[in-house]
Design a protein around this motif. Sequence first.
Motif, mmCIF file in Angstrom:
data_model
loop_
_atom_site.group_PDB
_atom_site.id
_atom_site.type_symbol
_atom_site.label_atom_id
_atom_site.label_comp_id
_atom_site.label_asym_id
_atom_site.label_seq_id
_atom_site.Cartn_x
_atom_site.Cartn_y
_atom_site.Cartn_z
ATOM 1 N N GLU A 199 0.697 -1.200 -0.058
ATOM 2 C CA GLU A 199 -0.016 0.109 -0.012
ATOM 3 C C GLU A 199 0.790 1.277 0.059
ATOM 4 N N PRO A 200 0.941 1.903 -1.296
ATOM 5 C CA PRO A 200 1.970 3.300 -1.145
ATOM 6 C C PRO A 200 1.205 4.289 -0.235
ATOM 7 N N LEU B 103 -1.182 11.471 -4.485
ATOM 8 C CA LEU B 103 -1.089 10.000 -4.058
ATOM 9 C C LEU B 103 -1.771 9.038 -5.031
ATOM 10 N N ALA B 104 -2.877 9.453 -5.304
ATOM 11 C CA ALA B 104 -3.749 8.636 -6.377
ATOM 12 C C ALA B 104 -3.249 8.463 -7.775
ATOM 13 N N PHE B 105 -2.605 9.682 -8.126
ATOM 14 C CA PHE B 105 -1.531 9.728 -9.332
ATOM 15 C C PHE B 105 -0.542 8.662 -9.415
ATOM 16 N N CYS B 106 0.229 8.976 -8.082
ATOM 17 C CA CYS B 106 1.314 8.085 -8.062
ATOM 18 C C CYS B 106 1.277 6.676 -7.830
ATOM 19 N N LYS B 107 0.060 6.272 -7.170
ATOM 20 C CA LYS B 107 -0.333 4.903 -7.083
ATOM 21 C C LYS B 107 -0.686 4.353 -8.313
ATOM 22 N N GLU B 108 -1.416 4.958 -9.265
ATOM 23 C CA GLU B 108 -1.688 4.401 -10.712
ATOM 24 C C GLU B 108 -0.345 4.211 -11.497
ATOM 25 N N GLU B 109 0.728 5.233 -11.275
ATOM 26 C CA GLU B 109 1.857 4.893 -12.160
ATOM 27 C C GLU B 109 2.562 3.770 -11.446
ATOM 28 N N ILE B 110 2.763 3.700 -10.115
ATOM 29 C CA ILE B 110 3.464 2.432 -9.491
ATOM 30 C C ILE B 110 2.580 1.415 -10.168
ATOM 31 N N ALA B 111 1.526 1.210 -10.236
ATOM 32 C CA ALA B 111 0.812 0.074 -10.474
ATOM 33 C C ALA B 111 0.898 -0.518 -12.129
ATOM 34 N N LYS B 112 1.257 0.618 -12.935
ATOM 35 C CA LYS B 112 1.815 0.303 -14.151
ATOM 36 C C LYS B 112 3.037 -0.124 -14.367
ATOM 37 N N ALA B 113 4.083 -0.001 -13.534
ATOM 38 C CA ALA B 113 5.388 -0.306 -13.488
ATOM 39 C C ALA B 113 5.747 -1.721 -13.359
#
Length: 95
Positions: free
Chosen positions: A55-56, A85-95
Amino acid sequence: MDITQFSMEEILDPTNIIEGKRFEFILDVEVDEEDELYHEAGIEVRVLIAEKNAEPFILNYFVMEKAKGEYLDLALEDDELEEILAFCKEEIAKA
């Protein structure tokens, strides 16, 4: 607040002292002229994200003026932090 560009880098811990993953985001942000964050040259938000139990969450952040690269003594509002935080979570999920 609109995130127009970003970079993301995983921060590696060769000592394995830090539990979980860490990421650094540099967000290029546009804000309205009426916003206290507004600077004519623009601003960047440097965000350190930690991940615990998959959980980021935001570990820390810094607001910077782009032209001079100076840190600004400004705090983001809760809704702005949630958006980041929502933006960063989305990008982490793509990685």
